[in-house]
Every structure is written in C-alpha cells, then in structure tokens.
Design a protein around this motif. Structure first.
Motif, PDB file in Angstrom:
ATOM      1  N   THR A  79       0.763  -1.031  -0.099  1.00 23.61           N
ATOM      2  CA  THR A  79       0.036   0.164   0.070  1.00 23.61           C
ATOM      3  C   THR A  79       0.975   1.358   0.111  1.00 23.61           C
ATOM      4  O   THR A  79       0.553   2.045  -0.787  1.00 23.61           O
ATOM      5  CB  THR A  79      -0.996  -0.056   1.255  1.00 23.61           C
TER       6      THR A  79
ATOM      7  N   THR B 180      -3.182  -9.649  -2.449  1.00 23.22           N
ATOM      8  CA  THR B 180      -4.566  -9.141  -2.194  1.00 23.22           C
ATOM      9  C   THR B 180      -4.344  -7.769  -2.102  1.00 23.22           C
ATOM     10  O   THR B 180      -5.268  -6.907  -2.157  1.00 23.22           O
ATOM     11  CB  THR B 180      -5.094  -9.820  -0.870  1.00 23.22           C
TER      12      THR B 180
ATOM     13  N   ALA C 270      -6.234  -4.523  -3.850  1.00 24.69           N
ATOM     14  CA  ALA C 270      -6.790  -3.195  -3.329  1.00 24.69           C
ATOM     15  C   ALA C 270      -6.230  -1.970  -3.288  1.00 24.69           C
ATOM     16  O   ALA C 270      -6.770  -1.162  -3.590  1.00 24.69           O
ATOM     17  CB  ALA C 270      -6.840  -3.663  -1.537  1.00 24.69           C
ATOM     18  N   SER C 271      -4.953  -1.911  -3.887  1.00 25.92           N
ATOM     19  CA  SER C 271      -4.238  -0.797  -4.030  1.00 25.92           C
ATOM     20  C   SER C 271      -4.220  -0.319  -5.681  1.00 25.92           C
ATOM     21  O   SER C 271      -3.670   0.591  -5.855  1.00 25.92           O
ATOM     22  CB  SER C 271      -2.809  -1.004  -3.592  1.00 25.92           C
TER      23      SER C 271
ATOM     24  N   SER D 121     -12.618 -14.679  -5.753  1.00 24.89           N
ATOM     25  CA  SER D 121     -12.813 -13.212  -5.100  1.00 24.89           C
ATOM     26  C   SER D 121     -13.766 -12.095  -6.024  1.00 24.89           C
ATOM     27  O   SER D 121     -13.885 -11.053  -5.969  1.00 24.89           O
ATOM     28  CB  SER D 121     -11.683 -12.555  -4.717  1.00 24.89           C
TER      29      SER D 121
END
Length: 302
Positions: free
Chosen positions: A185, A216, A220-221, A258
């Motif tokens: 991140t 994962t 998300a980033s 996912s």
C-alpha cells in the motif's frame, strides 16, 4: 485482473536442471491452454550466468503465436535489447521487461553495475525499444528489501521511478519475498504521484508465506497485473535462499473466487504446474491447488 505468467523465465532461471527448448515450448503451450495471455518466455542474459536462458532466441522463434497472446523478454542492458531486436520481426517479443535493482549492492551482484548506472542504461534502452514498437516495463527489483543491505526506503523506490523517464508499465518486485501488505500500500501511494497514469504491476515471491496476502493488498491498491509462475517455481539465482514465485494456479483461484476474472482455468493451470515440476525432477511443486483441487461446490455458485 491480469496474471502475467513468468514461469518460463523467472520460474526456470533458478532451477538446476536445464530444460531442452522443446520442453520450454511445451510449457508455454500449456500456459496458453490454461488461459494465460501474457507470458514472459525468455531472458537475454549471459548464458554463463543464467544457463537456463541460453536458448532465448530459439524459444522466441519456436513459441506459437496465437492471436491475443503477448510474449515478454527480460533484458538487463543494451546488449540484451540488441539480441531481441536482432531477431526476425515475426520472432521478436511483444514486450521487454527491464530490471533495475533498488539497492546498489544487489545491483552490482545481479548486473555488475550500480543502481544509478542501471537506471541510466534503462532510459536509453527504453527509448530504443519503444521506437521499435515494443511495450516497455520497468521492474524495480528488491523494492521491498535487499538480501545484502536490508530494508529499502520507500523514497528510494519513488525516486527511481521518478527518474526513469517514459515507460509503459511499472512493476514493483519483492524479489526475495520479504514484503508485507502495508508495504504494498505504501509503495503504491509513493509511486503513483511521480508516474501518473502509468499502470502498476506487482511481482511477489512466497519465501515467507506472505505472497498471497501481498497480492490481495496489490489488488486493493489498484495494481492492474500480478506476476506468477505455474507450479510456484522460481527464484533469483543471485539472491541467497531465494524461493519461488506465487503460484499461478493458487493466485488464479484466489482472484477468481474473489470475483476478479482472470481468464485462467485453475484445474488446467494446476496440471501444467505439476507437469513442469516433473520435467524439472521436483518431488512436488510449491503450488497447493494441484493437491487440493478446485472447490467442488463452485458450480453451485454459477
């Protein structure tokens, strides 16, 4: 989510058994059959240092060229690009991946030059490659840590990307598998402002069992692509205790389940991973999906 298959290059380069060209082509064919469409097939590196890649030109010449499949070749300097461009046009890679190592000590051991010199060489190589119509990825290796000097400051990675010049894609690589999700991140947040609009890709190894958590975090980033190798084979030959990439079949299972379509058939990918392990003489590959199989209740969700 795009998975970039790096098994034929990064997966094989650290293996002791040097495979015949025909086996490498069969590996590529199995990757394509599993649904992978972007494949790093070779490295134009010194054969005495990376003997597994000595037949890079032959692999590119013999690799099938179905519509929609793109091939990448790794280059480490201008000589590597010269070798790629010396191929007849039909055999050239669609992309080159150039590695700049974030730490000077690792860069000298890996490429025989400082990080600054490697970055300067990249700018020249990138300009020539793009002029020749090749897509150019800059991979910042050891972005999450160096095996010789320890942690790599985020500012160091940011400054390398800022000074790289025009590039089509930036890949942040955890070459030795020391990273954790908060680093993913943080690095994404640091790099984006200095390379606005440039797609991000990530390369994780599962050395300390954090590779899939990092993948994962990359999703998300906002990373657009993730590297993986069928079977989870691989590792850098110049890094102590290097182990394999995250496994394509395991990553595809994670992403598909996912809700992120990868186009990869996990059962076919697991079969390819087991097959390449047999060719390498491995008792078992690191990937898990080939042992457990796909989730048998998945058909109920479709």
């Amino acid at each position: 989510m795009e998975i970039v298959e790096v098994g034929p290059r990064d997966g094989l380069q650290n293996e002791k058994r040097v495979l015949p060209t025909a086996v490498k082509i069969a590996y590529v064919e199995r990757a394509i059959a599993a649904g992978l469409r972007r494949i790093e097939v070779a490295a134009f590196a010194r054969p005495d240092r990376v003997p597994q890649m000595a037949d890079a030109a032959e692999v590119l010449r013999a690799a099938p060229r179905p519509e929609g499949v793109r091939y990448t070749a790794l280059v480490l300097n201008g000589r590597g690009l010269d070798r790629a461009l010396a191929l007849e046009e039909a055999a050239r890679p669609d992309e080159i991946n150039y590695v700049v190592v974030a730490s000077d000590e690792f860069s000298r051991r890996n490429q025989g030059m400082s990080t600054a010199d490697s970055l300067a060489a990249f700018r020249e190589v990138a300009a020539r490659a793009r002029e020749a119509g090749l897509f150019v990825t800059l991979t910042v290796a050891a972005a999450f840590g160096c095996p010789f000097t320890g942690p790599v400051p985020v500012s160091r990675v940011r400054d390398l990307v800022a000074d790289a010049g025009p590039v089509d894609e930036i890949c942040l690589a955890d070459t030795i598998g020391v990273g954790v999700p908060p680093q993913v991140t943080e690095l994404a947040g640091a790099v984006r402002p200095v390379a606005p609009g440039v797609p991000l890709r990530a390369h994780f190894h599962n050395t300390r069992n954090a590779g899939y958590a990092n993948a994962t975090a990359a999703v998300a980033s906002g990373f657009g692509a993730l590297d993986a190798s069928l079977g989870g084979i691989g590792g850098c030959p110049f890094a102590p205790a290097a182990t394999g990439n995250i496994a394509t079949e395991d990553l595809a299972y994670l992403l598909n389940r996912s809700g992120l379509a990868t186009g990869v058939d996990v059962t076919s990918a697991a079969g390819a991973g087991a097959w390449i392990g047999e060719q390498l003489g491995l008792a078992a590959v690191p990937a898990q999906l080939g042992r457990a199989g796909d989730f048998p209740g998945d058909h109920l969700l479709r």
